[in-house]
Motif scaffolding. Sequence first.
Motif, PDB file in Angstrom:
ATOM      1  N   LEU A  67       0.821  -0.855  -0.180  1.00  0.00           N
ATOM      2  CA  LEU A  67       0.494   0.203  -0.014  1.00  0.00           C
ATOM      3  C   LEU A  67       0.824   1.505   0.225  1.00  0.00           C
ATOM      4  O   LEU A  67       0.312   2.303   0.049  1.00  0.00           O
ATOM      5  CB  LEU A  67      -1.141  -0.520   1.731  1.00  0.00           C
ATOM      6  CG  LEU A  67      -2.409  -1.653   1.163  1.00  0.00           C
ATOM      7  CD1 LEU A  67      -2.443  -0.748   2.977  1.00  0.00           C
ATOM      8  CD2 LEU A  67      -2.483  -1.239   0.245  1.00  0.00           C
ATOM      9  N   CYS A  68       2.276   0.882  -0.849  1.00  0.00           N
ATOM     10  CA  CYS A  68       2.637   2.258  -0.233  1.00  0.00           C
ATOM     11  C   CYS A  68       3.046   3.117  -1.845  1.00  0.00           C
ATOM     12  O   CYS A  68       3.831   3.762  -1.844  1.00  0.00           O
ATOM     13  CB  CYS A  68       4.350   1.879   0.124  1.00  0.00           C
ATOM     14  SG  CYS A  68       4.245   1.772   2.104  1.00  0.00           S
ATOM     15  N   GLY A  69       1.877   2.613  -2.533  1.00  0.00           N
ATOM     16  CA  GLY A  69       2.504   2.776  -4.601  1.00  0.00           C
ATOM     17  C   GLY A  69       1.960   4.453  -4.394  1.00  0.00           C
ATOM     18  O   GLY A  69       2.800   5.304  -4.594  1.00  0.00           O
ATOM     19  N   ASN A  70       0.991   4.973  -3.899  1.00  0.00           N
ATOM     20  CA  ASN A  70       0.737   6.217  -3.771  1.00  0.00           C
ATOM     21  C   ASN A  70       1.031   7.247  -3.050  1.00  0.00           C
ATOM     22  O   ASN A  70       1.702   8.519  -3.218  1.00  0.00           O
ATOM     23  CB  ASN A  70      -0.683   6.437  -2.829  1.00  0.00           C
ATOM     24  CG  ASN A  70      -1.683   7.907  -2.500  1.00  0.00           C
ATOM     25  OD1 ASN A  70      -1.435   8.781  -4.212  1.00  0.00           O
ATOM     26  ND2 ASN A  70      -1.603   8.630  -1.817  1.00  0.00           N
ATOM     27  N   THR A  71       2.155   6.895  -2.110  1.00  0.00           N
ATOM     28  CA  THR A  71       2.977   7.707  -1.191  1.00  0.00           C
ATOM     29  C   THR A  71       4.304   7.909  -2.070  1.00  0.00           C
ATOM     30  O   THR A  71       4.846   8.931  -2.430  1.00  0.00           O
ATOM     31  CB  THR A  71       3.025   7.259   0.019  1.00  0.00           C
ATOM     32  OG1 THR A  71       3.540   6.490   0.209  1.00  0.00           O
ATOM     33  CG2 THR A  71       1.812   7.720   0.382  1.00  0.00           C
ATOM     34  N   THR A  72       4.927   6.694  -2.650  1.00  0.00           N
ATOM     35  CA  THR A  72       5.970   6.149  -3.003  1.00  0.00           C
ATOM     36  C   THR A  72       6.087   7.352  -4.496  1.00  0.00           C
ATOM     37  O   THR A  72       6.858   8.407  -5.116  1.00  0.00           O
ATOM     38  CB  THR A  72       6.516   5.428  -3.934  1.00  0.00           C
ATOM     39  OG1 THR A  72       6.150   4.241  -2.710  1.00  0.00           O
ATOM     40  CG2 THR A  72       7.786   5.703  -4.793  1.00  0.00           C
ATOM     41  N   GLU A  73       4.878   7.019  -5.564  1.00  0.00           N
ATOM     42  CA  GLU A  73       4.751   8.436  -6.222  1.00  0.00           C
ATOM     43  C   GLU A  73       4.243  10.244  -6.106  1.00  0.00           C
ATOM     44  O   GLU A  73       5.470  10.327  -6.623  1.00  0.00           O
ATOM     45  CB  GLU A  73       3.101   8.186  -7.386  1.00  0.00           C
ATOM     46  CG  GLU A  73       2.774   9.269  -8.297  1.00  0.00           C
ATOM     47  CD  GLU A  73       1.403   8.093  -8.944  1.00  0.00           C
ATOM     48  OE1 GLU A  73       1.082   9.471  -9.405  1.00  0.00           O
ATOM     49  OE2 GLU A  73       0.599   7.942  -8.235  1.00  0.00           O
ATOM     50  N   ALA A  74       3.649  10.437  -4.990  1.00  0.00           N
ATOM     51  CA  ALA A  74       3.975  11.805  -4.514  1.00  0.00           C
ATOM     52  C   ALA A  74       5.442  12.250  -3.879  1.00  0.00           C
ATOM     53  O   ALA A  74       5.481  13.260  -3.512  1.00  0.00           O
ATOM     54  CB  ALA A  74       3.042  11.760  -3.019  1.00  0.00           C
TER      55      ALA A  74
ATOM     56  N   ARG B  40      -1.383   6.233   3.748  1.00  0.00           N
ATOM     57  CA  ARG B  40      -1.497   5.528   2.472  1.00  0.00           C
ATOM     58  C   ARG B  40      -2.522   5.871   0.906  1.00  0.00           C
ATOM     59  O   ARG B  40      -1.897   5.722   0.247  1.00  0.00           O
ATOM     60  CB  ARG B  40      -2.121   4.120   2.806  1.00  0.00           C
ATOM     61  CG  ARG B  40      -0.762   3.740   3.719  1.00  0.00           C
ATOM     62  CD  ARG B  40      -0.903   2.552   4.369  1.00  0.00           C
ATOM     63  NE  ARG B  40      -0.180   1.675   5.698  1.00  0.00           N
ATOM     64  CZ  ARG B  40      -0.366   0.660   5.795  1.00  0.00           C
ATOM     65  NH1 ARG B  40      -1.083  -0.024   5.542  1.00  0.00           N
ATOM     66  NH2 ARG B  40       1.205   0.432   6.483  1.00  0.00           N
ATOM     67  N   VAL B  41      -3.314   6.578   1.432  1.00  0.00           N
ATOM     68  CA  VAL B  41      -4.554   6.982   0.157  1.00  0.00           C
ATOM     69  C   VAL B  41      -4.726   8.047   0.006  1.00  0.00           C
ATOM     70  O   VAL B  41      -4.260   8.560  -0.937  1.00  0.00           O
ATOM     71  CB  VAL B  41      -5.391   6.454   0.613  1.00  0.00           C
ATOM     72  CG1 VAL B  41      -6.949   6.681  -0.251  1.00  0.00           C
ATOM     73  CG2 VAL B  41      -5.718   5.317   1.159  1.00  0.00           C
ATOM     74  N   ASN B  42      -4.622   9.595   0.631  1.00  0.00           N
ATOM     75  CA  ASN B  42      -4.097  10.863   0.634  1.00  0.00           C
ATOM     76  C   ASN B  42      -2.926  11.502   0.154  1.00  0.00           C
ATOM     77  O   ASN B  42      -3.248  13.022   0.169  1.00  0.00           O
ATOM     78  CB  ASN B  42      -5.390  11.152   1.539  1.00  0.00           C
ATOM     79  CG  ASN B  42      -7.201  10.484   1.504  1.00  0.00           C
ATOM     80  OD1 ASN B  42      -6.988  11.067   0.689  1.00  0.00           O
ATOM     81  ND2 ASN B  42      -7.398  11.069   2.906  1.00  0.00           N
ATOM     82  N   THR B  43      -1.938  10.855   0.478  1.00  0.00           N
ATOM     83  CA  THR B  43      -0.306  11.626   0.532  1.00  0.00           C
ATOM     84  C   THR B  43      -0.707  12.156  -1.054  1.00  0.00           C
ATOM     85  O   THR B  43      -0.693  11.910  -1.854  1.00  0.00           O
ATOM     86  CB  THR B  43       0.299  11.067   0.923  1.00  0.00           C
ATOM     87  OG1 THR B  43      -0.214  10.976   3.038  1.00  0.00           O
ATOM     88  CG2 THR B  43       1.085  11.838   1.007  1.00  0.00           C
ATOM     89  N   THR B  44      -0.335  13.481  -1.221  1.00  0.00           N
ATOM     90  CA  THR B  44       0.116  14.515  -1.888  1.00  0.00           C
ATOM     91  C   THR B  44       1.382  14.769  -2.157  1.00  0.00           C
ATOM     92  O   THR B  44       2.074  15.204  -0.849  1.00  0.00           O
ATOM     93  CB  THR B  44      -0.496  15.254  -2.023  1.00  0.00           C
ATOM     94  OG1 THR B  44      -0.899  16.580  -1.560  1.00  0.00           O
ATOM     95  CG2 THR B  44      -2.319  14.777  -2.582  1.00  0.00           C
ATOM     96  N   ALA B  45       2.320  15.416  -3.496  1.00  0.00           N
ATOM     97  CA  ALA B  45       3.187  16.170  -3.336  1.00  0.00           C
ATOM     98  C   ALA B  45       3.172  17.116  -2.646  1.00  0.00           C
ATOM     99  O   ALA B  45       4.327  17.162  -2.012  1.00  0.00           O
ATOM    100  CB  ALA B  45       3.879  15.776  -4.668  1.00  0.00           C
ATOM    101  N   LEU B  46       2.112  17.787  -3.180  1.00  0.00           N
ATOM    102  CA  LEU B  46       1.993  18.727  -1.722  1.00  0.00           C
ATOM    103  C   LEU B  46       2.345  18.895  -0.353  1.00  0.00           C
ATOM    104  O   LEU B  46       2.896  19.667   0.517  1.00  0.00           O
ATOM    105  CB  LEU B  46       0.400  19.675  -2.087  1.00  0.00           C
ATOM    106  CG  LEU B  46       0.360  21.066  -1.340  1.00  0.00           C
ATOM    107  CD1 LEU B  46       1.892  21.887  -1.962  1.00  0.00           C
ATOM    108  CD2 LEU B  46      -0.963  21.685  -1.985  1.00  0.00           C
TER     109      LEU B  46
END
Length: 261
Positions: free
Chosen positions: A101-108, A173-179
Amino acid sequence: MRVSSALLVALPALALAEDQVPLVDKVKGWFNQAQSYVSTAIPAAATPVEAAASKVAEKAVANLTLENWRQTINSSASAAAAGPQEWMIYVTGGNKTCFGLCGNTTEAWNKSVPVLAAAPKSPNLGVIDCEIDNILCNTWAASPPSIVHIQIPAPLPDQSAPAPAVRFIPLNRVNTTALNITQLHTEKKFEQTEPYEGIFHPFNGLLVQFGVEVPVAYAFWAFSKMPSWLPMVAISMISRNFMSRRAQPAARPAGAAPAAQ
């Protein structure tokens, strides 16, 4: 027609390059500089990308491991005489350590790296992959996905080194963004998390002081590899052995008469 097309290509590049300039100055600047983009429209459009890539290359993301993290972080601190050093370390994992489940945070994180590298007084950047270097994660008690924010103070006049401030900042894990990640540095939102001062402190925690942080980390690793049924079986065997010993009659002293029936 070619000049108009070149201008259309040049204007967005200028807008990106001058996003901090007021709107009136932007408009004037676009038209004043458009002539220089006409003859070399394509190379000029690529220049901001090349500059960003060069900046990121200068501020490489360090791959931290159990073997190199102290040398890597300490060398950056000793090389800077201007002031305290800041580190932002992304802790990630795979199917076993992050349950996939780290895909979104890794992308961010990947999107935030160029912004952080180009920011004023940009921090040092690092990554720890708990799937590969689980022992290092255990020595820090760091869980993915998260950001480990480290501030290493400048040496005191007597050359003594104050304890670094370490913050463990969990990431959604779901809502983290680059910002969200960049604001930890640009807006100092890391200060919303209290510095960690427990026994797992990477620099001066109790385990480090006694030199047992790595053995303890291996113990945690071995426990995590233990099948879930094994502790129950061990507890059951120990309890049965204890109860059987209590059920045995006490030994009669030598020469004592047998108990009356």
